[in-house]
Design a protein around this motif. Structure first.
Motif, PDB file in Angstrom:
ATOM      1  N   ALA A 126       0.832  -1.205   0.000  1.00  0.00           N
ATOM      2  CA  ALA A 126       0.000   0.000   0.000  1.00  0.00           C
ATOM      3  C   ALA A 126       0.864   1.251   0.000  1.00  0.00           C
ATOM      4  O   ALA A 126       0.560   2.240  -0.678  1.00  0.00           O
ATOM      5  N   ARG A 127       1.958   1.200   0.735  1.00  0.00           N
ATOM      6  CA  ARG A 127       2.861   2.350   0.803  1.00  0.00           C
ATOM      7  C   ARG A 127       3.560   2.572  -0.543  1.00  0.00           C
ATOM      8  O   ARG A 127       3.776   3.711  -0.965  1.00  0.00           O
ATOM      9  N   ALA A 128       3.906   1.499  -1.235  1.00  0.00           N
ATOM     10  CA  ALA A 128       4.525   1.625  -2.560  1.00  0.00           C
ATOM     11  C   ALA A 128       3.567   2.331  -3.524  1.00  0.00           C
ATOM     12  O   ALA A 128       3.997   3.180  -4.316  1.00  0.00           O
ATOM     13  N   GLU A 129       2.285   2.002  -3.444  1.00  0.00           N
ATOM     14  CA  GLU A 129       1.284   2.677  -4.290  1.00  0.00           C
ATOM     15  C   GLU A 129       1.178   4.159  -3.912  1.00  0.00           C
ATOM     16  O   GLU A 129       1.064   5.015  -4.778  1.00  0.00           O
ATOM     17  N   ALA A 130       1.193   4.446  -2.617  1.00  0.00           N
ATOM     18  CA  ALA A 130       1.128   5.840  -2.167  1.00  0.00           C
ATOM     19  C   ALA A 130       2.350   6.619  -2.650  1.00  0.00           C
ATOM     20  O   ALA A 130       2.237   7.793  -3.017  1.00  0.00           O
ATOM     21  N   LEU A 131       3.514   5.968  -2.663  1.00  0.00           N
ATOM     22  CA  LEU A 131       4.723   6.628  -3.164  1.00  0.00           C
ATOM     23  C   LEU A 131       4.576   6.965  -4.650  1.00  0.00           C
ATOM     24  O   LEU A 131       4.957   8.054  -5.081  1.00  0.00           O
ATOM     25  N   LYS A 132       4.026   6.026  -5.420  1.00  0.00           N
ATOM     26  CA  LYS A 132       3.831   6.267  -6.857  1.00  0.00           C
ATOM     27  C   LYS A 132       2.919   7.464  -7.089  1.00  0.00           C
ATOM     28  O   LYS A 132       3.132   8.250  -8.002  1.00  0.00           O
TER      29      LYS A 132
END
Length: 64
Positions: free
Chosen positions: A14-20
């Motif tokens: 989920a955090r990787a998506e938020a970073l994107k």
């Protein structure tokens, strides 16, 4: 992922998506949730690096 506590992998995804998406609020909230599990995250651009640290009372100590 091996070495992650239960739920850690989902939070990292989920955090990787938020970073994107550059969603700073979710990035910070997910970092806090990961820290509660003992997972510490560092960012480089849109990539994240993590490590799992056991709480101090879980580590064995030879100190008397």
């Amino acid at each position: 992922m091996p070495g992650l506590p239960v739920g850690g992998n989902a939070l990292l995804k989920a955090r990787a998506e938020a970073l994107k998406k550059q969603d700073e609020t979710n990035i910070a909230e997910l970092r806090t949730e990961l820290a509660k599990l003992g997972v510490f995250v560092r960012d480089t651009d849109k990539r994240q690096w993590w490590r799992h640290v056991q709480p101090a009372d879980d580590q064995k100590s030879n100190h008397l």
